[in-house]
Scaffold this motif. Structure first.
Motif, PDB file in Angstrom:
ATOM      1  N   LEU A  25       0.821  -1.207   0.000  1.00 38.08           N
ATOM      2  CA  LEU A  25       0.000   0.000   0.000  1.00 38.08           C
ATOM      3  C   LEU A  25       0.854   1.257   0.000  1.00 38.08           C
ATOM      4  O   LEU A  25       0.561   2.209  -0.735  1.00 38.08           O
ATOM      5  CB  LEU A  25      -0.928  -0.005   1.216  1.00 38.08           C
ATOM      6  CG  LEU A  25      -1.898   1.182   1.317  1.00 38.08           C
ATOM      7  CD1 LEU A  25      -2.849   1.194   0.122  1.00 38.08           C
ATOM      8  CD2 LEU A  25      -2.692   1.109   2.634  1.00 38.08           C
ATOM      9  N   SER A  26       1.901   1.261   0.801  1.00 40.35           N
ATOM     10  CA  SER A  26       2.732   2.463   0.877  1.00 40.35           C
ATOM     11  C   SER A  26       3.399   2.758  -0.464  1.00 40.35           C
ATOM     12  O   SER A  26       3.448   3.920  -0.897  1.00 40.35           O
ATOM     13  CB  SER A  26       3.785   2.311   1.981  1.00 40.35           C
ATOM     14  OG  SER A  26       4.689   1.258   1.686  1.00 40.35           O
ATOM     15  N   PHE A  27       3.884   1.739  -1.149  1.00 42.02           N
ATOM     16  CA  PHE A  27       4.531   1.975  -2.437  1.00 42.02           C
ATOM     17  C   PHE A  27       3.504   2.237  -3.538  1.00 42.02           C
ATOM     18  O   PHE A  27       3.792   2.965  -4.492  1.00 42.02           O
ATOM     19  CB  PHE A  27       5.445   0.804  -2.797  1.00 42.02           C
ATOM     20  CG  PHE A  27       6.791   0.881  -2.116  1.00 42.02           C
ATOM     21  CD1 PHE A  27       7.866   1.480  -2.740  1.00 42.02           C
ATOM     22  CD2 PHE A  27       6.967   0.367  -0.842  1.00 42.02           C
ATOM     23  CE1 PHE A  27       9.100   1.569  -2.116  1.00 42.02           C
ATOM     24  CE2 PHE A  27       8.187   0.443  -0.197  1.00 42.02           C
ATOM     25  CZ  PHE A  27       9.262   1.048  -0.826  1.00 42.02           C
ATOM     26  N   MET A  28       2.326   1.664  -3.431  1.00 40.34           N
ATOM     27  CA  MET A  28       1.264   1.973  -4.394  1.00 40.34           C
ATOM     28  C   MET A  28       0.850   3.439  -4.307  1.00 40.34           C
ATOM     29  O   MET A  28       0.517   4.065  -5.312  1.00 40.34           O
ATOM     30  CB  MET A  28       0.048   1.075  -4.148  1.00 40.34           C
ATOM     31  CG  MET A  28       0.213  -0.359  -4.600  1.00 40.34           C
ATOM     32  SD  MET A  28      -1.201  -1.380  -4.105  1.00 40.34           S
ATOM     33  CE  MET A  28      -2.540  -0.546  -4.990  1.00 40.34           C
ATOM     34  N   LEU A  29       0.886   3.987  -3.094  1.00 41.81           N
ATOM     35  CA  LEU A  29       0.484   5.380  -2.881  1.00 41.81           C
ATOM     36  C   LEU A  29       1.684   6.330  -2.969  1.00 41.81           C
ATOM     37  O   LEU A  29       1.566   7.502  -2.634  1.00 41.81           O
ATOM     38  CB  LEU A  29      -0.184   5.522  -1.515  1.00 41.81           C
ATOM     39  CG  LEU A  29      -1.483   4.741  -1.327  1.00 41.81           C
ATOM     40  CD1 LEU A  29      -1.993   4.903   0.096  1.00 41.81           C
ATOM     41  CD2 LEU A  29      -2.539   5.206  -2.339  1.00 41.81           C
ATOM     42  N   PHE A  30       2.823   5.823  -3.409  1.00 39.74           N
ATOM     43  CA  PHE A  30       4.056   6.599  -3.517  1.00 39.74           C
ATOM     44  C   PHE A  30       4.413   7.248  -2.180  1.00 39.74           C
ATOM     45  O   PHE A  30       4.816   8.415  -2.112  1.00 39.74           O
ATOM     46  CB  PHE A  30       3.940   7.643  -4.627  1.00 39.74           C
ATOM     47  CG  PHE A  30       3.894   7.026  -5.994  1.00 39.74           C
ATOM     48  CD1 PHE A  30       5.046   6.578  -6.614  1.00 39.74           C
ATOM     49  CD2 PHE A  30       2.682   6.854  -6.657  1.00 39.74           C
ATOM     50  CE1 PHE A  30       5.003   5.980  -7.870  1.00 39.74           C
ATOM     51  CE2 PHE A  30       2.627   6.261  -7.905  1.00 39.74           C
ATOM     52  CZ  PHE A  30       3.790   5.821  -8.516  1.00 39.74           C
ATOM     53  N   ALA A  31       4.264   6.456  -1.141  1.00 38.56           N
ATOM     54  CA  ALA A  31       4.711   6.845   0.198  1.00 38.56           C
ATOM     55  C   ALA A  31       5.725   5.839   0.720  1.00 38.56           C
ATOM     56  O   ALA A  31       5.946   5.741   1.925  1.00 38.56           O
ATOM     57  CB  ALA A  31       3.522   6.952   1.151  1.00 38.56           C
ATOM     58  N   GLY A  32       6.340   5.100  -0.195  1.00 39.26           N
ATOM     59  CA  GLY A  32       7.289   4.072   0.210  1.00 39.26           C
ATOM     60  C   GLY A  32       8.471   4.637   0.976  1.00 39.26           C
ATOM     61  O   GLY A  32       9.009   3.982   1.872  1.00 39.26           O
ATOM     62  N   ASN A  33       8.897   5.853   0.619  1.00 35.28           N
ATOM     63  CA  ASN A  33      10.019   6.445   1.348  1.00 35.28           C
ATOM     64  C   ASN A  33       9.670   6.691   2.812  1.00 35.28           C
ATOM     65  O   ASN A  33      10.500   6.536   3.704  1.00 35.28           O
ATOM     66  CB  ASN A  33      10.473   7.729   0.685  1.00 35.28           C
ATOM     67  CG  ASN A  33       9.469   8.862   0.841  1.00 35.28           C
ATOM     68  OD1 ASN A  33       8.308   8.732   0.442  1.00 35.28           O
ATOM     69  ND2 ASN A  33       9.903   9.968   1.421  1.00 35.28           N
ATOM     70  N   TRP A  34       8.403   7.059   3.074  1.00 30.66           N
ATOM     71  CA  TRP A  34       7.999   7.295   4.459  1.00 30.66           C
ATOM     72  C   TRP A  34       7.899   5.986   5.224  1.00 30.66           C
ATOM     73  O   TRP A  34       8.200   5.937   6.426  1.00 30.66           O
ATOM     74  CB  TRP A  34       6.673   8.053   4.496  1.00 30.66           C
ATOM     75  CG  TRP A  34       6.801   9.465   4.033  1.00 30.66           C
ATOM     76  CD1 TRP A  34       6.236  10.035   2.935  1.00 30.66           C
ATOM     77  CD2 TRP A  34       7.577  10.500   4.656  1.00 30.66           C
ATOM     78  NE1 TRP A  34       6.604  11.350   2.824  1.00 30.66           N
ATOM     79  CE2 TRP A  34       7.416  11.663   3.871  1.00 30.66           C
ATOM     80  CE3 TRP A  34       8.376  10.551   5.791  1.00 30.66           C
ATOM     81  CZ2 TRP A  34       8.051  12.868   4.186  1.00 30.66           C
ATOM     82  CZ3 TRP A  34       9.006  11.748   6.110  1.00 30.66           C
ATOM     83  CH2 TRP A  34       8.836  12.890   5.318  1.00 30.66           C
TER      84      TRP A  34
END
Length: 401
Positions: free
Chosen positions: A144-153
């Motif tokens: 989910l985090s990488f799908m929402l482009f929040a993978g860095n967080w």
């Protein structure tokens, strides 16, 4: 004293336009092949440092090679700064030609450029993880985090995840930047300069916060993957585009080599003297305030050092490798993982069998590079190019992206 303006030239007039699909004047084509070469150079810096993650270089035996490998992480800031520079230049040309910026078209262009290959590689690794454990993200929270482009967080707060996925954190930072840049560009030059200076101030405030001991997770500072730390490079790229306003240096090749050498020297000082590291930064506040500007300056010098370089100094293979650098970046670490982790015993036995055991790591690097180039070339032709052709329908400043 020589007029400083003599060292800059405008390759294409902003007043030269041709009819476009929007019934508005369209800017002349903007494509700089030397920036493709810079993309490949930035990739090679990253490639060099990721190689040492799994095949370390002995610092005592090879101090300079080790030092150069350490600054390889700064290839990522070059990508950030170059992206901001190019997008700002193209948006400024669009506004000069049409009187405005089509925000919807901008987002469509970015989606078509970034998303297809990103999601293919990410979920390809997820599926491969079932066969080769450790190849891809293994939990719904990571998906989910990488799908929402929040993978860095996710990484910032939890630490590094599966090795082949880790480089994708930088795409999250870029997408966060893309959300706001067209809106910023519509503010006008003066307001845009002020906003970017404010962004620089915020970036360094966050850097100081880390230098004072802030650590969100045990054993991992999270500084390197924090968006606010890297927004300085986007601000730097935008400011550079606004200052140059389409001009480019017309320096001779010796001057350009000196500028590039100065960039590398700035990075070496930032890393070796001031301790600006990706994983375990231990810089004090004064060291951080001295070292991070050197990283930013080095990235900017890299850009101006190649900008406007004559085509005769640009080998065609390097231009091509720069064009496929997106695929190179997304896939190279997977091949390192295969060579130096999953199949390391097989590589060792094969090298020992032919008397090349001492060259195992070098051979492994060559194998990883060859595999990366082959896969990136295939992905460029089969995945990227169809979407790039579709992207042209929403492009008002012809370029090669």
């Amino acid at each position: 004293m020589r007029d400083a303006r003599a060292t800059l030239e405008v390759p294409e007039s902003r007043d030269e336009h041709r009819p476009g699909a929007r019934d508005a004047r369209q800017p002349a084509r903007y494509y700089r092949p030397e920036l493709d070469v810079l993309r490949f150079i930035a990739f090679m810096f990253v490639f060099m440092t990721h190689r040492t993650d799994l095949a370390p270089i002995d610092q005592a035996q090879h101090p300079w090679l080790h030092a150069f490998a350490q600054i390889g992480v700064y290839g990522v800031p070059v990508f950030f700064l170059l992206s901001a520079f190019l997008i700002t230049e193209l948006l400024e040309r669009e506004r000069d030609a049409s009187g405005g910026i089509d925000v919807r078209a901008f987002y469509v262009r970015r989606i078509l450029r970034i998303w297809p290959l990103y999601f293919l590689v990410f979920f390809g690794l997820v599926l491969l993880n079932r066969v080769l454990p450790g190849a891809g993200a293994d939990s719904p929270a990571k998906w989910l985090s990488f799908m929402l482009f929040a993978g860095n967080w996710y990484i910032t707060l939890n630490g590094w995840i599966e090795y082949p996925v880790n480089p994708m954190w930088s795409l999250s930072v870029e997408e966060q930047f893309y959300i706001v840049i067209p809106c910023l560009a519509m503010l006008g030059r003066r307001a845009l300069v002020a906003v970017n200076l404010a962004v620089l101030a915020v970036s360094y405030a966050v850097i100081v916060h880390y230098a004072r001991g802030f650590t969100p997770t045990s054993g991992f500072s999270g500084q390197w993957t924090n968006s606010f730390v890297h927004f300085q490079f986007f601000a730097g790229g935008m400011l550079l585009a606004l200052v140059l306003r389409g001009r480019q240096p017309n320096w001779d090749i010796a001057t350009r080599c000196a500028v590039l050498a100065l960039a590398v020297a700035a990075w070496l000082v930032a890393s070796a003297v001031f301790g600006i590291k990706a994983d375990v930064p231990r810089s004090t506040v004064p060291e951080s305030l001295a070292g991070w500007p050197l990283v930013l300056a080095g990235a900017a010098l890299m850009l101006v050092g190649v900008l406007g370089m004559p085509r005769r100094f640009l080998p065609a293979p390097l231009i091509y490798l720069g064009r496929i650098s997106y695929g190179l970046y997304l896939t190279h670490i997977f091949f390192f993982w295969l060579v130096y982790d999953k199949f390391k015993p097989e590589l060792t036995r094969a090298c020992d069998a032919v008397g090349l055991g001492a060259w195992r790591d070098t051979i492994g690097t060559l194998l990883a590079f060859a595999g990366t180039v082959l896969l990136a070339s295939l992905l460029y032709r089969t995945v990227e190019m169809p979407f790039l052709r579709l992207k042209r329908r929403f492009t008002f400043v012809p370029s090669r992206d």
